[in-house]
Motif scaffolding. Structure first.
Motif, PDB file in Angstrom:
ATOM      1  N   VAL A  84     -20.467  -2.721 -20.345  1.00  0.00           N
ATOM      2  CA  VAL A  84     -19.264  -1.901 -20.143  1.00  0.00           C
ATOM      3  C   VAL A  84     -18.042  -2.753 -20.477  1.00  0.00           C
ATOM      4  CG1 VAL A  84     -20.294  -0.397 -18.374  1.00  0.00           C
ATOM      5  CG2 VAL A  84     -19.091  -2.459 -17.675  1.00  0.00           C
ATOM      6  N   PRO A  85     -16.957  -2.105 -20.949  1.00  0.00           N
ATOM      7  CA  PRO A  85     -15.747  -2.868 -21.256  1.00  0.00           C
ATOM      8  C   PRO A  85     -15.066  -3.365 -19.982  1.00  0.00           C
ATOM      9  CG  PRO A  85     -15.352  -0.534 -21.566  1.00  0.00           C
ATOM     10  CD  PRO A  85     -16.817  -0.688 -21.247  1.00  0.00           C
ATOM     11  N   ILE A  86     -14.317  -4.433 -20.135  1.00  0.00           N
ATOM     12  CA  ILE A  86     -13.591  -5.030 -19.021  1.00  0.00           C
ATOM     13  C   ILE A  86     -12.104  -4.736 -19.201  1.00  0.00           C
ATOM     14  CG2 ILE A  86     -12.966  -7.192 -17.879  1.00  0.00           C
ATOM     15  CD1 ILE A  86     -15.710  -8.279 -18.860  1.00  0.00           C
ATOM     16  N   PRO A  87     -11.509  -3.997 -18.279  1.00  0.00           N
ATOM     17  CA  PRO A  87     -10.077  -3.718 -18.378  1.00  0.00           C
ATOM     18  C   PRO A  87      -9.258  -5.006 -18.218  1.00  0.00           C
ATOM     19  CG  PRO A  87     -11.133  -2.282 -16.752  1.00  0.00           C
ATOM     20  CD  PRO A  87     -12.124  -3.344 -17.116  1.00  0.00           C
ATOM     21  N   ALA A  88      -8.210  -5.138 -19.013  1.00  0.00           N
ATOM     22  CA  ALA A  88      -7.295  -6.274 -18.838  1.00  0.00           C
ATOM     23  C   ALA A  88      -6.769  -6.238 -17.408  1.00  0.00           C
ATOM     24  CB  ALA A  88      -6.161  -6.190 -19.838  1.00  0.00           C
ATOM     25  N   GLY A  89      -6.722  -7.397 -16.770  1.00  0.00           N
ATOM     26  CA  GLY A  89      -6.259  -7.511 -15.395  1.00  0.00           C
ATOM     27  C   GLY A  89      -7.364  -7.422 -14.355  1.00  0.00           C
ATOM     28  N   GLU A  90      -8.553  -7.012 -14.769  1.00  0.00           N
ATOM     29  CA  GLU A  90      -9.694  -6.892 -13.844  1.00  0.00           C
ATOM     30  C   GLU A  90     -10.120  -8.269 -13.340  1.00  0.00           C
ATOM     31  OE1 GLU A  90     -13.211  -4.953 -12.086  1.00  0.00           O
ATOM     32  OE2 GLU A  90     -11.425  -4.074 -12.973  1.00  0.00           O
ATOM     33  N   THR A  91     -10.418  -8.371 -12.056  1.00  0.00           N
ATOM     34  CA  THR A  91     -10.999  -9.595 -11.526  1.00  0.00           C
ATOM     35  C   THR A  91     -12.489  -9.573 -11.832  1.00  0.00           C
ATOM     36  OG1 THR A  91      -9.348  -9.773  -9.784  1.00  0.00           O
ATOM     37  CG2 THR A  91     -11.440 -10.931  -9.424  1.00  0.00           C
ATOM     38  N   SER A 109     -33.626 -35.357 -23.280  1.00  0.00           N
ATOM     39  CA  SER A 109     -32.901 -34.320 -22.545  1.00  0.00           C
ATOM     40  C   SER A 109     -33.882 -33.332 -21.938  1.00  0.00           C
ATOM     41  CB  SER A 109     -31.942 -33.583 -23.483  1.00  0.00           C
ATOM     42  OG  SER A 109     -32.659 -32.907 -24.493  1.00  0.00           O
ATOM     43  N   ASP A 110     -33.326 -32.413 -21.176  1.00  0.00           N
ATOM     44  CA  ASP A 110     -34.067 -31.255 -20.700  1.00  0.00           C
ATOM     45  C   ASP A 110     -33.656 -30.063 -21.551  1.00  0.00           C
ATOM     46  OD1 ASP A 110     -35.269 -32.598 -18.575  1.00  0.00           O
ATOM     47  OD2 ASP A 110     -33.729 -31.985 -17.130  1.00  0.00           O
ATOM     48  N   VAL A 111     -34.590 -29.177 -21.818  1.00  0.00           N
ATOM     49  CA  VAL A 111     -34.275 -27.883 -22.414  1.00  0.00           C
ATOM     50  C   VAL A 111     -34.135 -26.920 -21.241  1.00  0.00           C
ATOM     51  CG1 VAL A 111     -35.046 -26.023 -23.926  1.00  0.00           C
ATOM     52  CG2 VAL A 111     -35.560 -28.424 -24.521  1.00  0.00           C
ATOM     53  N   VAL A 112     -32.950 -26.351 -21.105  1.00  0.00           N
ATOM     54  CA  VAL A 112     -32.641 -25.502 -19.958  1.00  0.00           C
ATOM     55  C   VAL A 112     -32.380 -24.082 -20.459  1.00  0.00           C
ATOM     56  CG1 VAL A 112     -31.140 -25.181 -17.956  1.00  0.00           C
ATOM     57  CG2 VAL A 112     -31.595 -27.495 -18.823  1.00  0.00           C
ATOM     58  N   VAL A 113     -33.112 -23.127 -19.893  1.00  0.00           N
ATOM     59  CA  VAL A 113     -32.894 -21.714 -20.201  1.00  0.00           C
ATOM     60  C   VAL A 113     -32.210 -21.093 -18.990  1.00  0.00           C
ATOM     61  CG1 VAL A 113     -33.994 -19.500 -20.740  1.00  0.00           C
ATOM     62  CG2 VAL A 113     -34.892 -21.625 -21.743  1.00  0.00           C
ATOM     63  N   LEU A 114     -31.126 -20.386 -19.259  1.00  0.00           N
ATOM     64  CA  LEU A 114     -30.321 -19.786 -18.186  1.00  0.00           C
ATOM     65  C   LEU A 114     -30.055 -18.315 -18.475  1.00  0.00           C
ATOM     66  CD1 LEU A 114     -28.639 -22.716 -19.094  1.00  0.00           C
ATOM     67  CD2 LEU A 114     -27.950 -22.324 -16.750  1.00  0.00           C
ATOM     68  N   ARG A 115     -29.791 -17.587 -17.416  1.00  0.00           N
ATOM     69  CA  ARG A 115     -29.337 -16.198 -17.498  1.00  0.00           C
ATOM     70  C   ARG A 115     -27.919 -16.162 -16.968  1.00  0.00           C
ATOM     71  NH1 ARG A 115     -33.050 -12.932 -20.110  1.00  0.00           N
ATOM     72  NH2 ARG A 115     -35.100 -13.721 -19.643  1.00  0.00           N
ATOM     73  N   GLY A 116     -27.055 -15.480 -17.707  1.00  0.00           N
ATOM     74  CA  GLY A 116     -25.664 -15.368 -17.287  1.00  0.00           C
ATOM     75  C   GLY A 116     -25.230 -13.925 -17.242  1.00  0.00           C
ATOM     76  N   ARG A 117     -24.137 -13.697 -16.541  1.00  0.00           N
ATOM     77  CA  ARG A 117     -23.580 -12.356 -16.528  1.00  0.00           C
ATOM     78  C   ARG A 117     -22.131 -12.410 -16.085  1.00  0.00           C
ATOM     79  NH1 ARG A 117     -26.528  -9.147 -11.585  1.00  0.00           N
ATOM     80  NH2 ARG A 117     -25.918 -10.569  -9.927  1.00  0.00           N
ATOM     81  N   ILE A 118     -21.445 -11.336 -16.444  1.00  0.00           N
ATOM     82  CA  ILE A 118     -20.082 -11.125 -15.966  1.00  0.00           C
ATOM     83  C   ILE A 118     -20.121  -9.884 -15.091  1.00  0.00           C
ATOM     84  CG2 ILE A 118     -17.700 -10.595 -16.576  1.00  0.00           C
ATOM     85  CD1 ILE A 118     -18.185 -12.022 -19.239  1.00  0.00           C
ATOM     86  N   LEU A 119     -19.647 -10.045 -13.875  1.00  0.00           N
ATOM     87  CA  LEU A 119     -19.606  -8.937 -12.922  1.00  0.00           C
ATOM     88  C   LEU A 119     -18.175  -8.460 -12.745  1.00  0.00           C
ATOM     89  CD1 LEU A 119     -21.894 -10.495 -10.183  1.00  0.00           C
ATOM     90  CD2 LEU A 119     -22.517  -8.709 -11.809  1.00  0.00           C
ATOM     91  N   MET A 120     -18.013  -7.146 -12.722  1.00  0.00           N
ATOM     92  CA  MET A 120     -16.721  -6.553 -12.426  1.00  0.00           C
ATOM     93  C   MET A 120     -16.491  -6.642 -10.913  1.00  0.00           C
ATOM     94  SD  MET A 120     -15.750  -4.918 -15.413  1.00  0.00           S
ATOM     95  CE  MET A 120     -15.289  -3.208 -15.307  1.00  0.00           C
ATOM     96  N   ALA A 121     -15.281  -6.365 -10.471  1.00  0.00           N
ATOM     97  CA  ALA A 121     -14.952  -6.432  -9.043  1.00  0.00           C
ATOM     98  C   ALA A 121     -15.833  -5.503  -8.211  1.00  0.00           C
ATOM     99  CB  ALA A 121     -13.478  -6.102  -8.824  1.00  0.00           C
ATOM    100  N   ASP A 122     -16.284  -4.376  -8.801  1.00  0.00           N
ATOM    101  CA  ASP A 122     -17.128  -3.434  -8.063  1.00  0.00           C
ATOM    102  C   ASP A 122     -18.617  -3.789  -8.137  1.00  0.00           C
ATOM    103  OD1 ASP A 122     -17.886  -2.708 -10.635  1.00  0.00           O
ATOM    104  OD2 ASP A 122     -17.092  -0.662 -10.515  1.00  0.00           O
ATOM    105  N   GLY A 123     -18.947  -4.931  -8.768  1.00  0.00           N
ATOM    106  CA  GLY A 123     -20.326  -5.387  -8.850  1.00  0.00           C
ATOM    107  C   GLY A 123     -21.069  -4.949 -10.104  1.00  0.00           C
ATOM    108  N   LYS A 124     -20.480  -4.064 -10.917  1.00  0.00           N
ATOM    109  CA  LYS A 124     -21.135  -3.650 -12.162  1.00  0.00           C
ATOM    110  C   LYS A 124     -21.252  -4.830 -13.112  1.00  0.00           C
ATOM    111  CE  LYS A 124     -19.715   1.163 -12.496  1.00  0.00           C
ATOM    112  NZ  LYS A 124     -18.830   2.090 -13.202  1.00  0.00           N
ATOM    113  N   VAL A 125     -22.382  -4.886 -13.830  1.00  0.00           N
ATOM    114  CA  VAL A 125     -22.568  -5.920 -14.839  1.00  0.00           C
ATOM    115  C   VAL A 125     -21.865  -5.469 -16.115  1.00  0.00           C
ATOM    116  CG1 VAL A 125     -24.231  -7.190 -16.241  1.00  0.00           C
ATOM    117  CG2 VAL A 125     -24.768  -6.655 -13.850  1.00  0.00           C
TER     118      VAL A 125
END
Length: 139
Positions: A84-91, A109-125
């Motif tokens: 979903v799009p992120i509105p400007a000003g959204e935390t 080195s270590d090879v590291v696999v990670l999962r990331g996400r951006i959450l909106m203030a209401d918890g939506k990914v």
């Protein structure tokens, strides 16, 4: 440096309209959804939105900075999905969690696999990501 296979880390902030517009201009993205509040008001979003490349850059920068503070890090590959799009000003909250850590002595080195996400203030990914990085003492 060893990576903790249970590690998670996050940060929370807001992207202002001015920051969203400046980043989009720098990236060569002339889409008025990122620059023109009047135009955006006439769309389904109603407000200017942050560009996908900016959110990808925020996630990558946060990941790199986190591990660079502890040792050497280099990205190997990363993929993104924009939900979903992120509105400007959204935390928003950027978060990463380690999926797997595989020792790679031949790479010092270590090879590291990670999962990331951006959450909106209401918890939506808003954005999800998967990354593979190399983390070590030095390269």
């Amino acid at each position: 440096m060893r990576v903790d296979p249970t590690e998670t880390f996050s940060t929370t902030f807001a992207v202002s309209f001015a920051e969203a517009s400046a980043f989009a201009k720098m990236a060569g993205d002339a889409n008025p959804l990122h620059h023109d509040a009047e135009f955006a008001a006439g769309t389904r979003y109603k407000v200017p939105i942050v560009s996908g490349p900016q959110m990808a850059a925020q996630l990558m920068g946060f990941l790199a900075s986190h591990y660079a503070a502890k040792g050497a890090v280099i990205g190997h590959d990363i993929s993104f999905r924009f939900h979903v799009p992120i509105p400007a000003g959204e935390t928003i909250t950027l978060e990463w969690s380690v999926d797997t850590v595989t020792e790679a002595p031949h790479l010092k080195s270590d090879v590291v696999v990670l999962r990331g996400r951006i959450l909106m203030a209401d918890g939506k990914v808003a954005t999800s990501a998967k990354a593979r990085i190399l983390v070590g003492e030095s390269f």
